[in-house]
Design an enzyme around this catalytic site. Sequence first.
Site, PDB file in Angstrom:
ATOM      1  N   ASN A 177      51.656  16.305 -28.019  1.00 13.94           N
ATOM      2  CA  ASN A 177      50.625  15.669 -28.699  1.00 13.94           C
ATOM      3  C   ASN A 177      49.509  16.359 -28.826  1.00 13.94           C
ATOM      4  O   ASN A 177      48.744  16.281 -27.811  1.00 13.94           O
ATOM      5  CB  ASN A 177      50.453  14.098 -28.645  1.00 13.94           C
ATOM      6  CG  ASN A 177      49.431  13.498 -29.372  1.00 13.94           C
ATOM      7  OD1 ASN A 177      49.030  13.960 -30.467  1.00 13.94           O
ATOM      8  ND2 ASN A 177      49.119  12.376 -28.875  1.00 13.94           N
ATOM      9  N   LYS A 194      46.926  16.157 -30.541  1.00 17.55           N
ATOM     10  CA  LYS A 194      45.809  15.166 -31.374  1.00 17.55           C
ATOM     11  C   LYS A 194      45.004  16.112 -32.146  1.00 17.55           C
ATOM     12  O   LYS A 194      45.581  16.864 -33.057  1.00 17.55           O
ATOM     13  CB  LYS A 194      45.052  14.648 -29.872  1.00 17.55           C
ATOM     14  CG  LYS A 194      45.691  14.018 -29.075  1.00 17.55           C
ATOM     15  CD  LYS A 194      45.224  13.473 -27.801  1.00 17.55           C
ATOM     16  CE  LYS A 194      46.048  12.853 -26.829  1.00 17.55           C
ATOM     17  NZ  LYS A 194      45.457  12.008 -25.960  1.00 17.55           N
ATOM     18  N   GLY A 213      44.524  11.139 -20.158  1.00 21.86           N
ATOM     19  CA  GLY A 213      43.403  12.008 -20.063  1.00 21.86           C
ATOM     20  C   GLY A 213      42.596  11.963 -18.773  1.00 21.86           C
ATOM     21  O   GLY A 213      41.491  12.625 -18.497  1.00 21.86           O
ATOM     22  N   SER A 265      48.434  11.904 -18.420  1.00 24.04           N
ATOM     23  CA  SER A 265      47.952  12.932 -17.388  1.00 24.04           C
ATOM     24  C   SER A 265      49.499  13.724 -16.764  1.00 24.04           C
ATOM     25  O   SER A 265      49.440  14.222 -15.602  1.00 24.04           O
ATOM     26  CB  SER A 265      47.312  12.367 -16.466  1.00 24.04           C
ATOM     27  OG  SER A 265      46.112  11.843 -16.843  1.00 24.04           O
TER      28      SER A 265
HETATM   29  P1  PGA Z   1      46.984  13.297 -21.677  1.00 26.22           P
HETATM   30  O1  PGA Z   1      47.379  12.534 -23.133  1.00 26.22           O
HETATM   31  O2  PGA Z   1      48.626  14.017 -21.313  1.00 26.22           O
HETATM   32  O3  PGA Z   1      45.963  14.257 -22.156  1.00 26.22           O
HETATM   33  O4  PGA Z   1      46.606  12.473 -20.753  1.00 26.22           O
HETATM   34  C1  PGA Z   1      48.547  11.823 -23.527  1.00 26.22           C
HETATM   35  C2  PGA Z   1      48.681  11.159 -24.700  1.00 26.22           C
HETATM   36  O5  PGA Z   1      47.478  10.498 -25.054  1.00 26.22           O
HETATM   37  O6  PGA Z   1      49.751  11.158 -25.248  1.00 26.22           O
END
Ligand code: PGA
Length: 242
Positions: free
Chosen positions: A6, A8, A165, A201
């Site tokens: 993802n 984003k 995150g 994460s």
């Molecule tokens: P992250 O995000 O791996 O940066 O924690 C995961 C997500 O929001 O799908």
Amino acid sequence: MFIAANWKMNLDKKSIKSFVEHLQRYKFSKNVQLCIFPPTIYIDFLSGLSQNIPISIGGQNCHHQPFGAFTGEVSAISLKEFGCDYVILGHSERRIYNKETNKSIKKSAQFGIDAKLKPIICVGENLDQRENGKALDFIEKQITDCLPEKFNDLIIAYEPIWSIGTGKIPHKTEIREMHKKIKEIIFSKSKKNVKVLYGGSVTEQNIQEILSVNNVDGVLVGGASLKIKDFLAIYGSAVKHL
Ligand code: PGA
């Protein structure tokens, strides 16, 4: 095994091109499926660049109506038309910043399915709910309220909000318990077995541990999917894990 990247609201044309150039040289495994979720505006660009590589592309969201006067939104039909196979729905960032509700997510899932997209419905508790022993009940309600009436192929992503995150991940026993519960709830309602991904994460350092947990069918990776080196290390670890 399914790995979702993802992106984003990150990356640009130049970095996507470079990412794909690396993917083109990579030897993918038939057993670890990869789907990338770029920002909507780059779906067509990524699709054009990645014709000869075995990846799927998905949308990060779709609207809860099939078309209409909804400025700035994207429909399931448009995602499908531009080559998407999957759509992420109900990501906690959309629930928080765009006030999406279980009810609207359920509708989006239904329109996604009608457009022949496979929904990946995200669920996850906040820290307060986890610390007060309310996580399982909260997720049960999210699933019950978001689950479309009819589906064949549906994926759930368990993404604790406090893990996204932050570098923190739940204990293995917490992930095991939650994934088992999610599968049981869905089976009891639909008599269908769904894949459940873990998200929050995920890194090259913890991927082996996460995949060793029963009922984890893959991962949804945010931050660590933005750099090709980190991401291919995660993918490679998943292949080794099988
Ligand atoms: P992250 O995000 O791996 O940066 O924690 C995961 C997500 O929001 O799908």
